[in-house]
Design an enzyme around this catalytic site. Structure first.
Site, mmCIF file in Angstrom:
data_model
loop_
_atom_site.group_PDB
_atom_site.id
_atom_site.type_symbol
_atom_site.label_atom_id
_atom_site.label_comp_id
_atom_site.label_asym_id
_atom_site.label_seq_id
_atom_site.Cartn_x
_atom_site.Cartn_y
_atom_site.Cartn_z
ATOM 1 N N THR A 104 0.701 -3.789 3.702
ATOM 2 C CA THR A 104 0.903 -3.427 5.086
ATOM 3 C C THR A 104 -0.206 -2.998 5.904
ATOM 4 O O THR A 104 -0.349 -1.833 6.242
ATOM 5 C CB THR A 104 1.755 -2.251 5.273
ATOM 6 N N GLU B 82 1.465 7.697 4.159
ATOM 7 C CA GLU B 82 2.723 8.448 4.315
ATOM 8 C C GLU B 82 2.873 9.580 3.313
ATOM 9 O O GLU B 82 2.891 9.360 2.105
ATOM 10 C CB GLU B 82 3.901 7.503 4.128
ATOM 11 N N ASN C 240 10.315 8.054 2.999
ATOM 12 C CA ASN C 240 10.753 6.709 2.645
ATOM 13 C C ASN C 240 12.206 6.610 2.213
ATOM 14 O O ASN C 240 12.701 5.515 1.954
ATOM 15 C CB ASN C 240 9.827 6.131 1.580
#
Lengths: 384, 384
Positions: free
Chosen positions: A180, A260, A379
């Site tokens: 990503t 993240e 997530n």
């Protein structure tokens, strides 16, 4: 500065309404020439998003005149309708940008997989973005591609009469083979598509390909390099390639620094490997070991988990000749207990792990993150 | 019942003081014959603990008369001293068990890597355990090998005049190739080492080898099968092999059900694969995808993450012919949006993912767990 630091480029970033929260979600980067040479590398995932399939086709021609990027939807696993939507995106951009044709316009998307993009928002957004194109639009473009990124990421290299600029987004799903990330690099150096392609592949191989936030490979990764030739300067290839590598390395480091939920950036250096491939394989195995990632989060220099990760690889090594240092302290020597683990200071965000395979003279560096409860929360609650 | 359910076996479990908290940490399982045939499978990790290196040697002879197991220390990455300690453990057991020799005594250890075992506690513990050996000692032995396990795990199969019994420990580091598990299986069927070896390898290939709690492979995995022949019964090979498989499957399922910090057990079935190897590769890739594991924890039927995991494999498939069901709802058809994801009920502990590759007729089932904040806490605070 971002993608508009080099001459010949304009950019814009706007809120088209693709994201329900009203944040910026559409970016446009335009190469105004005189040259329109380009190169691109894409995800190695065999499940590729529609914009990746589209842009791979575009890049075959070696020319890109504009890039449309959106956050708020990945347009992956969206079937024939998804591909039609990407095509319509390029057509719309060609319509509002005089002198452009859809076949030379790349598209990149990021966001939730398996949902169709709201074209009733996206297409008018392209028109709006085109109206705001500016030589100072690089920052706004970088902001518009953010998803869970907490900051936007840009980098610039100043050459001798030319520049390389770049923007990147990506905070989850980072992994080898370009997971990503959407990255657009620009330069006003006057180089052809073949030189750009070589420089970009060389750079990504040792930068974006060697960061591994969570081992998950995206369906949407796209890294583009566009050259306008507007400076008129023709740098030597090696000098230019080093500049591209520097900008990629800078952006890759920013991606890891904003992963993240992460609380630690882990620099894994594998040394004295028989081959570079061995060093990379071992580094990735360490980078993906969830138990080790938890231990690093807990500031526990648990070198046994490093050894158990090395042991799962096919690299050349003898177990009783492995050495491991954490933040400079050789806690494991000859595959067994080394210096006192109490000496390891792990209070800072950056943690350095060195694995010595005693099998040759090759090395590689992989960057990773720790595994945290925040990663789990982000997530399990955010459908991305 | 555990390992003493079949005739010819005695066992004991005691607190030798290896664990600082005073909990049981030493188990002894003795095969009193008349036969002493045995088979074993061990971790595929190339960094092997001393007891694994020792027991692999012992098993080459095809006979095991006793097994010493300890929790509270893995004796892995402990160098020559660690191997000497395992040797001394077997010697001590031979000394206190009349008629036994060290070369036929297997040793298995579990706990923190990189720390020497406290032999001043362990050796007297063996003497103490030998004094407590009993035909009813199977439960105590199963309890003594627990580390972070919340419950002890046992299983028994009743054959026609013979039995297979077993005990297992393992809660973290579960992964293919037998990650962290110590398992002892016993039988009073009268079979030779070759038959035991074949039955054990067949059984582990489709049971312990197909559970993957966190993708991390241990340095210590050991699965032993001991036959006493005490029943005098000689079952047909296929009947016996099915019984061993049943017991292994039962124990494997218990391991997944007690994995560290897990809130969901995920049954991943890959169907219509070109080969069984493809089905296993795809199943493991799905099982190890941290983003998907977080989504399952959040009860989010995020099938895009299943597709992105499939896309990283080398298995035969076409992206637009992939179908995915979660708990029976085909949320992805032909690589794109299928039935409404709102129909998926994920409230229960067991979650079933079916991935249809449309590439053949082979299949495989992999069991995994979700990724939770509790997993992170347990593994960042407990040095294991």
């Amino acid at each position: 500065m971002s993608v508009t630091a080099p001459k010949g480029f304009t950019a814009a970033g706007i809120a088209a309404g693709i994201k329900e929260n009203g944040k910026p979600d559409l970016a446009l980067v335009v190469n105004n020439g005189p040259r329109r040479a380009a190169a691109g590398v894409f995800t190695a995932n065999r499940v590729k998003a529609a914009p990746v399939l589209w842009s791979e086709q575009v890049l075959r021609g070696g020319a890109v005149t504009a890039v449309v990027l959106n956050s708020g939807g990945a347009n992956a696993c969206t079937g024939p309708q998804g591909f039609q939507n990407t095509h319509a995106t390029a057509e719309k951009a060609a319509e509002v940008l005089p002198g452009h044709s859809a076949g030379e316009i790349a598209v990149a998307s990021t966001g939730l997989i398996g949902v169709q993009l709201p074209m009733d928002k996206l297409l008018p957004g392209i028109e709006q973005a085109a109206a705001q194109l500016s030589e100072h639009g690089g920052e706004k473009a970088a902001i518009a591609v953010k998803t869970t990124d907490t900051v936007h990421k840009t980098a610039v290299h100043q050459g001798d009469g030319w520049r390389v600029g770049g923007m990147a987004k990506g905070a989850g799903m980072l992994a080898p083979s370009l997971a990503t990330m959407l990255v657009v690099l620009t330069t006003d150096a006057d180089l052809d598509a073949a030189a750009l392609d070589k420089a970009l592949r060389d750079a990504t191989r040792t930068t974006f390909d060697r960061i591994d936030s969570d081992g998950c490979m995206s369906t949407n990764d796209t890294v583009l390099l566009l050259a306008s030739g507007a400076s008129g300067a023709v740098p030597e290839y090696e000098v230019f390639a080093a500049a591209v590598r520097e900008v990629c390395d800078d952006l890759a480091r920013q991606l890891i620094g904003d992963a993240e939920g992460a609380s630690k950036d882990i620099r894994i250096e594998v040394v004295n490997a028989a081959t570079e491939a061995d060093a990379v394989e071992v580094g990735r195995s360490i980078a993906r070991n969830n138990l080790l990632k938890c231990a690093i989060h807990g500031e526990d220099p648990n070198w046994g988990r490093v050894l158990s990760a090395i042991g799962t690889t096919r690299a050349a090594f003898e177990p009783d000749r492995l050495h491991v240092a954490i933040n400079g302290v050789w806690v494991c020597r000859d595959g067994a207990v080394g210096e006192d683990r109490e000496l390891v200071d792990m209070r800072y965000r950056e943690v350095r792990i060195t694995a010595d395979l005693s099998a040759g003279s090759e090395s590689a560096v992989i960057w990773a993150n720790d595994l945290t409860a925040d990663y789990v929360h982000e997530n399990s609650e955010y459908s991305s």
